[in-house]
Structure formats: structure tokens, C-alpha cells
Scaffold this active site. Sequence first.
Site, short mmCIF file in Angstrom:
data_model
loop_
_atom_site.label_atom_id
_atom_site.label_comp_id
_atom_site.label_asym_id
_atom_site.label_seq_id
_atom_site.Cartn_x
_atom_site.Cartn_y
_atom_site.Cartn_z
N THR A 34 36.43 27.82 49.57
CA THR A 34 35.50 28.92 49.48
C THR A 34 35.83 29.90 50.73
O THR A 34 36.12 31.24 50.44
CB THR A 34 34.15 28.63 49.28
N ARG A 35 35.66 29.45 51.86
CA ARG A 35 35.98 30.08 52.99
C ARG A 35 36.78 29.72 54.08
O ARG A 35 36.88 28.28 54.32
CB ARG A 35 34.40 30.30 53.95
N THR A 36 37.60 30.40 54.72
CA THR A 36 38.50 30.05 55.84
C THR A 36 37.58 30.27 57.06
O THR A 36 37.53 31.68 57.26
CB THR A 36 39.83 30.56 55.71
N TYR A 114 41.74 2.69 54.11
CA TYR A 114 41.87 3.67 52.66
C TYR A 114 43.13 3.16 52.13
O TYR A 114 44.15 3.23 52.97
CB TYR A 114 41.53 4.79 53.08
N ASP A 123 40.18 18.00 55.81
CA ASP A 123 38.48 18.36 56.18
C ASP A 123 37.67 17.20 56.35
O ASP A 123 36.62 17.03 57.22
CB ASP A 123 37.85 19.33 55.43
N ASP A 142 29.39 17.01 53.35
CA ASP A 142 29.83 18.36 53.51
C ASP A 142 29.60 19.31 52.26
O ASP A 142 30.30 19.01 51.38
CB ASP A 142 31.37 18.41 53.94
N THR A 145 32.51 23.73 48.91
CA THR A 145 32.97 24.19 47.25
C THR A 145 32.75 22.79 46.48
O THR A 145 31.91 22.77 45.43
CB THR A 145 34.56 24.35 47.25
N THR A 199 13.20 32.41 34.09
CA THR A 199 14.71 31.83 33.77
C THR A 199 15.40 31.43 35.33
O THR A 199 15.88 30.39 35.72
CB THR A 199 15.70 32.67 33.12
N1 LIG Z 1 28.57 33.82 53.20
C1 LIG Z 1 28.88 32.79 52.43
N2 LIG Z 1 29.79 32.91 51.50
C2 LIG Z 1 30.28 31.90 50.64
N3 LIG Z 1 29.57 30.91 50.45
C3 LIG Z 1 28.40 30.68 51.21
C4 LIG Z 1 27.96 31.65 52.04
N4 LIG Z 1 26.81 31.33 52.72
C5 LIG Z 1 26.43 30.18 52.24
N5 LIG Z 1 27.43 29.78 51.19
C6 LIG Z 1 27.18 28.64 50.45
O1 LIG Z 1 28.09 27.70 50.85
C7 LIG Z 1 29.26 27.16 49.89
C8 LIG Z 1 30.66 27.31 50.35
O2 LIG Z 1 30.26 26.28 51.70
P1 LIG Z 1 31.63 26.40 52.60
O3 LIG Z 1 31.19 25.45 53.45
O4 LIG Z 1 32.04 27.72 53.04
O5 LIG Z 1 32.83 26.06 51.61
P2 LIG Z 1 34.18 25.48 51.79
O6 LIG Z 1 34.14 24.71 53.18
O7 LIG Z 1 34.20 24.75 50.56
O8 LIG Z 1 34.96 26.90 51.82
C9 LIG Z 1 28.95 28.08 48.73
O9 LIG Z 1 29.02 27.22 47.57
C10 LIG Z 1 27.75 28.87 48.89
O10 LIG Z 1 26.74 28.30 48.14
C1 LIG Z 2 37.19 17.46 48.02
C2 LIG Z 2 37.72 18.73 48.83
C3 LIG Z 2 38.21 19.71 47.92
C4 LIG Z 2 36.62 19.41 49.65
O1 LIG Z 2 37.31 20.61 50.13
P1 LIG Z 2 36.05 21.79 50.43
O2 LIG Z 2 34.95 21.61 49.45
O3 LIG Z 2 35.79 22.01 51.72
O4 LIG Z 2 36.87 22.99 49.99
C5 LIG Z 2 38.78 18.41 49.95
O5 LIG Z 2 38.51 17.54 50.70
C6 LIG Z 2 40.19 17.84 49.10
O6 LIG Z 2 40.71 18.77 48.58
N1 LIG Z 2 40.43 16.77 49.11
C7 LIG Z 2 41.61 16.04 48.53
C8 LIG Z 2 41.06 15.00 47.74
C9 LIG Z 2 40.45 13.75 48.38
O7 LIG Z 2 39.86 14.08 49.40
O8 LIG Z 2 40.40 12.70 47.75
K LIG Z 3 34.41 22.03 54.09
#
Ligand SMILES: Nc1ncnc2c1ncn2[C@@H]1O[C@H](COP(=O)(O)OP(=O)(O)O)[C@@H](O)[C@H]1O
Ligand SMILES: CC(C)(COP(=O)(O)O)[C@@H](O)C(=O)NCCC(=O)O
Ligand SMILES: [K+]
Length: 269
Positions: A34-36, A114, A123, A142, A145, A199
Site C-alpha cells: 500500500t505505502r512505501t 523454515y 518485511d 504487522d 495490506t 449501515t
Molecule cells: N495514510 C494512510 N494511507 C493508507 N493507508 C493507511 C493510512 N493510514 C492508515 N492506513 C491503514 O493502514 C493500512 C496500510 O498499512 P501499511 O502498513 O501502510 O500497509 P503496507 O505496509 O502493506 O503498505 C491500510 O489498510 C489502511 O487501513
Molecule cells: C504478506 C505480505 C504481502 C505482507 O506485505 P504488506 O502487507 O506489508 O504489503 C508480504 O510479506 C509478502 O508478499 N510475503 C511473501 C509471501 C510470504 O511471506 O509467505
Molecule cells: K508492512
Amino acid sequence: MHQKRPGNRPLFLCPLPTFPYFLSIHLLIDNSNTRTKFAVADDDRILDWRAVIPTAELSRETIVAALPEFILEQATICSVVPLKAELLEATLNELGIATHVVSYQSRLPISIDYPKPAQIGPDRLANAAALAPLQQSAIVIDFGTAVTFDVVSATHGGTYLGGVIAPGLGALRDDLHQRTALLPRIDLNEPPSAIGKSTEHAMQVGAVIGYRGLIREILKALTTELPETPQIHATGGDAALIASKMPEITQVNAHLTLEGILKIGLLNA
Ligand SMILES: Nc1ncnc2c1ncn2[C@@H]1O[C@H](COP(=O)(O)OP(=O)(O)O)[C@@H](O)[C@H]1O
Ligand SMILES: CC(C)(COP(=O)(O)O)[C@@H](O)C(=O)NCCC(=O)O
Ligand SMILES: [K+]
């Protein structure tokens, strides 16, 4: 040295510190679905500076625009989006910045028990590495997404054992809206009561209270397979919301993944 950046500066979570420009800095990148998230460290200390780019919007331009005004000596990239990892690495290398891409083959502060370590998301390894050295078994949740649970035993200071992957809260929320005619895309907030009076309210109960049930059930199952009660850590975008009413989660650390990336980066500099 990197080139001047285009005018469009990214979302900065805090103003650039007035650091001396000669400081050489370690760039940390958590490239998730979702975010970098970008951060910088001076030796073993993560500084306050941050930048966040929606992963879908990562491009050479947005990456260069996000970089801080420091001399970046090295970058450690932790990615679960291969094409974006390649883009990040190529862009940084073009700017003369040495990069290390985290993988199961990186030198790690934990060992891995593993069957197929190559499958583990970097991650997830970074989250486990952040806790090393461990005196007690731990589980890192964690809330991204996907929501991941990663189990680390205290053996040899930290051994990654494996874990669980489930849909993230945002994914569940979006999926329900996309699959139905009448259900809106709701904001994820704490519902005022369990009996939904609209809702949106009903959906918030399902999402937030229901999700805590999912987390509790998985934690219960994992804990029965461990020799001792583990410490429970949480990170990720939804951690604060979900953990706020879960006393079993002892620590919420939004920077945990970045801390693990730094540890791994220092071992592989
Ligand atoms: N500013 C934001 N932008 C996007 N998602 C956010 C934000 N703040 C909180 N969230 C929540 O965090 C989740 C994304 O978390 P994040 O740790 O950034 O995801 P990932 O590490 O997978 O990129 C989203 O599902 C959303 O519910
Ligand atoms: C499970 C994940 C999608 C979580 O990533 P994120 O939600 O942070 O984007 C990521 O760790 C991933 O792609 N893992 C590879 C498959 C595995 O860990 O088994
Ligand atoms: K993450």
C-alpha cells in the site's frame, strides 16, 4: 551526489531538519503493497525525517522528489513488490547510492527455521530482525495490506519460525464495498457500540471488533504451539486502531519494520 529535484515534492511527514549537509546518511526504504515509507539513519539511529509515497505512485520522478537533502551514502531496500524494488534500486544506483536489497540471503541478526526461506516476505524478516536479540519468544503482527503474524523464538537470540497471513483491514473494508451494491466504503474508526445503528456503524463493528476477534483467535492458536507466553508486538497502518483495545498486544511500534531494515542494512553494508 544526487541531482536537483523537480518541483513536486512528496508528502513529508515532518519538515526537513536543518542538518549539516555534509552528514552521510543511510536511507531506509520499506516498499510494501500500500505505502512505501522512506526514513534516514545516522549510524544506528533513525532520524525524524520521513517520506511516504503510495506504492502505486512510485516512479523515478516521485522517488527522486522524495529523497532528502543529505549525502546518501547507502540505501537498504526492503521490498515485497519486485518491480518497484527494481525501480528503487535502479534509481538510487543511477544517483551513485549503493544499495542492499533485503532478502533471506542477507546477513541477518536472526536465524531462520523454515522449509523455504525464499518465500518469506522481506518485511516479515525485517520485523523479526527488529526484535533481535530476544530473551523471550515473540510474535509480531504487522497490520498492513495483509496482516502478518511472525513468530520468533528466543533460541540463539532469535530464530524465525514462520507465521500467518490474513487479509488486512483495509482489504476487507474495500472488498465488502466492491462486492456489494449498497455498502459504502467506510472509514475505519472505533464504533461507539456493538449494536450498529446505521449501515456504516454496523460495518465498522464488523470490521474493527470483528477483526480483533480474528487477531485474538490466531494469537491463541499460535501461543499453544510455543513453549512460553510470547511478547506480542504490533506495527503497520492499522496497528494503533486494532491494538488500542487489545491488552494482549504489549507494544505498538509504527517504526518496527524500519528498525529491522536498519539492523539488516548495517550488517550488509
Ligand atoms: N495514510 C494512510 N494511507 C493508507 N493507508 C493507511 C493510512 N493510514 C492508515 N492506513 C491503514 O493502514 C493500512 C496500510 O498499512 P501499511 O502498513 O501502510 O500497509 P503496507 O505496509 O502493506 O503498505 C491500510 O489498510 C489502511 O487501513
Ligand atoms: C504478506 C505480505 C504481502 C505482507 O506485505 P504488506 O502487507 O506489508 O504489503 C508480504 O510479506 C509478502 O508478499 N510475503 C511473501 C509471501 C510470504 O511471506 O509467505
Ligand atoms: K508492512
